[in-house]
Design an enzyme around this catalytic site. Structure first.
Site, PDB file in Angstrom:
ATOM      1  N   GLU A   1       0.826  -1.207   0.000  1.00  0.00           N
ATOM      2  CA  GLU A   1       0.000   0.000   0.000  1.00  0.00           C
ATOM      3  C   GLU A   1       0.862   1.260   0.000  1.00  0.00           C
ATOM      4  O   GLU A   1       0.546   2.244  -0.687  1.00  0.00           O
ATOM      5  CB  GLU A   1      -0.923   0.008   1.226  1.00  0.00           C
ATOM      6  CG  GLU A   1      -1.893  -1.180   1.269  1.00  0.00           C
ATOM      7  CD  GLU A   1      -1.347  -2.368   2.052  1.00  0.00           C
ATOM      8  OE1 GLU A   1      -2.142  -3.047   2.705  1.00  0.00           O
ATOM      9  OE2 GLU A   1      -0.115  -2.600   2.012  1.00  0.00           O
TER      10      GLU A   1
ATOM     11  N   CYS B   1      -0.421   0.171   7.685  1.00  0.00           N
ATOM     12  CA  CYS B   1      -0.815   0.593   6.340  1.00  0.00           C
ATOM     13  C   CYS B   1      -2.202   1.229   6.333  1.00  0.00           C
ATOM     14  O   CYS B   1      -2.478   2.116   5.516  1.00  0.00           O
ATOM     15  CB  CYS B   1      -0.777  -0.594   5.382  1.00  0.00           C
ATOM     16  SG  CYS B   1       0.899  -1.153   4.999  1.00  0.00           S
TER      17      CYS B   1
ATOM     18  N   THR C   1      15.159 -42.168  -7.231  1.00  0.00           N
ATOM     19  CA  THR C   1      15.815 -40.870  -7.069  1.00  0.00           C
ATOM     20  C   THR C   1      17.329 -40.967  -7.183  1.00  0.00           C
ATOM     21  O   THR C   1      18.006 -39.935  -7.224  1.00  0.00           O
ATOM     22  CB  THR C   1      15.459 -40.257  -5.704  1.00  0.00           C
ATOM     23  OG1 THR C   1      15.900 -41.139  -4.662  1.00  0.00           O
ATOM     24  CG2 THR C   1      13.964 -40.035  -5.581  1.00  0.00           C
TER      25      THR C   1
ATOM     26  N   TRP D   1      22.536 -36.529 -13.636  1.00  0.00           N
ATOM     27  CA  TRP D   1      21.253 -35.899 -13.351  1.00  0.00           C
ATOM     28  C   TRP D   1      20.157 -36.801 -13.895  1.00  0.00           C
ATOM     29  O   TRP D   1      20.242 -37.235 -15.037  1.00  0.00           O
ATOM     30  CB  TRP D   1      21.164 -34.515 -13.959  1.00  0.00           C
ATOM     31  CG  TRP D   1      22.193 -33.566 -13.459  1.00  0.00           C
ATOM     32  CD1 TRP D   1      23.348 -33.196 -14.066  1.00  0.00           C
ATOM     33  CD2 TRP D   1      22.154 -32.872 -12.217  1.00  0.00           C
ATOM     34  NE1 TRP D   1      24.036 -32.309 -13.286  1.00  0.00           N
ATOM     35  CE2 TRP D   1      23.321 -32.085 -12.145  1.00  0.00           C
ATOM     36  CE3 TRP D   1      21.257 -32.827 -11.149  1.00  0.00           C
ATOM     37  CZ2 TRP D   1      23.611 -31.270 -11.048  1.00  0.00           C
ATOM     38  CZ3 TRP D   1      21.539 -32.004 -10.070  1.00  0.00           C
ATOM     39  CH2 TRP D   1      22.697 -31.242 -10.024  1.00  0.00           C
TER      40      TRP D   1
ATOM     41  N   ARG E   1      13.101 -23.139  -4.916  1.00  0.00           N
ATOM     42  CA  ARG E   1      14.016 -22.833  -3.819  1.00  0.00           C
ATOM     43  C   ARG E   1      13.952 -21.341  -3.473  1.00  0.00           C
ATOM     44  O   ARG E   1      13.926 -20.954  -2.301  1.00  0.00           O
ATOM     45  CB  ARG E   1      15.457 -23.173  -4.207  1.00  0.00           C
ATOM     46  CG  ARG E   1      15.839 -24.629  -4.198  1.00  0.00           C
ATOM     47  CD  ARG E   1      17.336 -24.765  -4.518  1.00  0.00           C
ATOM     48  NE  ARG E   1      17.760 -26.161  -4.625  1.00  0.00           N
ATOM     49  CZ  ARG E   1      18.996 -26.542  -4.908  1.00  0.00           C
ATOM     50  NH1 ARG E   1      19.928 -25.615  -5.136  1.00  0.00           N
ATOM     51  NH2 ARG E   1      19.301 -27.820  -4.976  1.00  0.00           N
TER      52      ARG E   1
ATOM     53  N   SER F   1      22.110 -34.804  13.545  1.00  0.00           N
ATOM     54  CA  SER F   1      21.953 -35.258  14.932  1.00  0.00           C
ATOM     55  C   SER F   1      23.247 -35.235  15.731  1.00  0.00           C
ATOM     56  O   SER F   1      23.269 -34.850  16.901  1.00  0.00           O
ATOM     57  CB  SER F   1      21.357 -36.679  14.947  1.00  0.00           C
ATOM     58  OG  SER F   1      20.068 -36.678  14.381  1.00  0.00           O
TER      59      SER F   1
END
Length: 368
Positions: A50, A85, A162, A171, A185, A223
């Site tokens: 705004e 605003c 995968t 790839w 991303r 971890s």
């Protein structure tokens, strides 16, 4: 173009820029429908949509007295990094505000509309609610669930592999699919991966294939604090959050000297000893103002996130090839009945180069 539709297009220009604020667009028109000013939310601490639109009108020598402001989200009514605003719209003499949807932020949540009406400004809820919510799904999630919207990205062969058994994955999908993945991303509040991916691939996990005003922070589930001090993920100026489950003061000090922030969040339930409490991690990321969490991890961490019900949406790129034996998308189960499968709802299926991009959300996962 319809003013609200134009405001929605402007809002999309705030992707990757306005985090952690919502992506908002605004168009101001006079009583005859002539456009006076337009704008979208800038970087955090900068002007909201705004304000940008009002300044645009002023720069063009236009008076906004009696004008209508079309805005994709309720004008804010609180003092955050910037002023309210709704007060700016009142001071500018705006006569009417048409907003697509109410702001889910508890600090606003209808109070902006109330302040406008109290000042004699006509307020209407107009079209565009669905588009605004979809564009700001992470913001709605953080405000209403106190967790980010978790989107898991997967690149696989048509038979769901995968990587090969030896871990090779570069790839499987095409360059257009990889560039499209970088665009996803760029819109994220943070990227998430696991220590297995860090040790095996030494990825940068940044945005390189599309233009972006900033690099999203990186989150690593680590971890035992095994992240190498010379890992490529340490990019100057980008925040890195390492979530750990096992305390190691020396390793923590060394990683913090590299610029990482180490957060200790060990699991408390039986069977989670020595592992990061993933649900607690999401709540902590929400407190750090992460709206959308983009996951690019291996099949083990993917499986843990899915098994714990923490994934909201899948972003899957399927390549037109078969790999046969290899690593799958996510390791969880085994299930004893088909009724235990995770139900999904397809959002879209689109070609990206030679590949297919599938967006599918977990059924019933509604933050609106």
């Amino acid at each position: 173009m319809d003013p609200m539709q134009a405001a929605a297009e402007l809002a999309r220009q705030a992707i990757g820029l306005s985090e952690p604020n919502p992506r908002v667009g605004c168009v101001i028109v006079d009583a005859d429908g002539r456009w006076l000013g337009q704008g979208h939310t800038q970087q955090a601490g900068g002007p909201h949509a705004e304000i940008v639109a009002l300044r645009d009108a002023q720069a063009g020598g236009h008076s906004t007295a009696g004008a209508t402001a079309y805005v994709t989200l309720e004008p804010c009514s609180h003092h955050g990094r910037t002023g309210p605003c709704c007060d700016a719209l009142i001071a500018a003499g705006i006569a009417r505000v048409v907003a697509a949807v109410e702001d889910p932020n508890p600090l606003v949540a209808g109070q902006g509309f109330a302040r406008l009406r109290a000042a004699g400004i006509a307020v209407e809820l107009g079209p565009g609610a669905q588009a605004t919510r979809a564009l700001n799904v992470g913001f709605f999630s953080r405000m209403r669930r106190q967790t980010p919207w978790v989107r898991m990205k997967l690149a696989a062969s048509l038979d769901g592999r995968t990587a090969l058994d030896n871990g090779v994955s570069q790839w499987i999908t095409s360059e257009p699919a990889r560039a499209d993945g970088h665009a996803w991303r760029a819109r994220a509040g943070a990227l998430l991966t696991g220590i297995g991916t860090v040790l095996e691939d030494d990825p940068r996990l940044d945005v390189r294939l599309v233009a972006t005003p900033r690099q999203p922070p990186l989150v690593v589930v680590d971890s035992r604090l095994e992240t190498p001090l010379d890992a490529r993920l340490f990019i100057e100026g980008r925040p890195v959050y390492l979530y750990a489950a096992v305390e190691d003061a020396a390793r923590q000090a060394a990683l913090e000297a590299r610029g990482a922030t180490v957060i200790l969040l060990p699991g408390r339930q039986p069977g989670t000893e020595g592992k990061v409490d993933l649900a607690a991690m999401l709540r902590d990321l929400a407190r750090r103002e992460v709206n959308e969490l983009h996951v690019e991890a291996g099949h083990k961490l993917n499986g843990s996130l899915i098994r714990e019900g923490l994934v909201d949406e899948l972003l899957v790129y399927l390549a037109p090839k078969l790999l046969g034996q290899g690593r799958g998308m996510a390791q969880f189960g085994p299930l004893s009945a088909l009724s235990q499968a995770v139900p999904l709802e397809f959002g879209s299926v689109e070609p990206v180069g030679p590949d297919l991009r599938i967006l599918a959300s977990v059924a019933g996962r509604d933050v609106f």
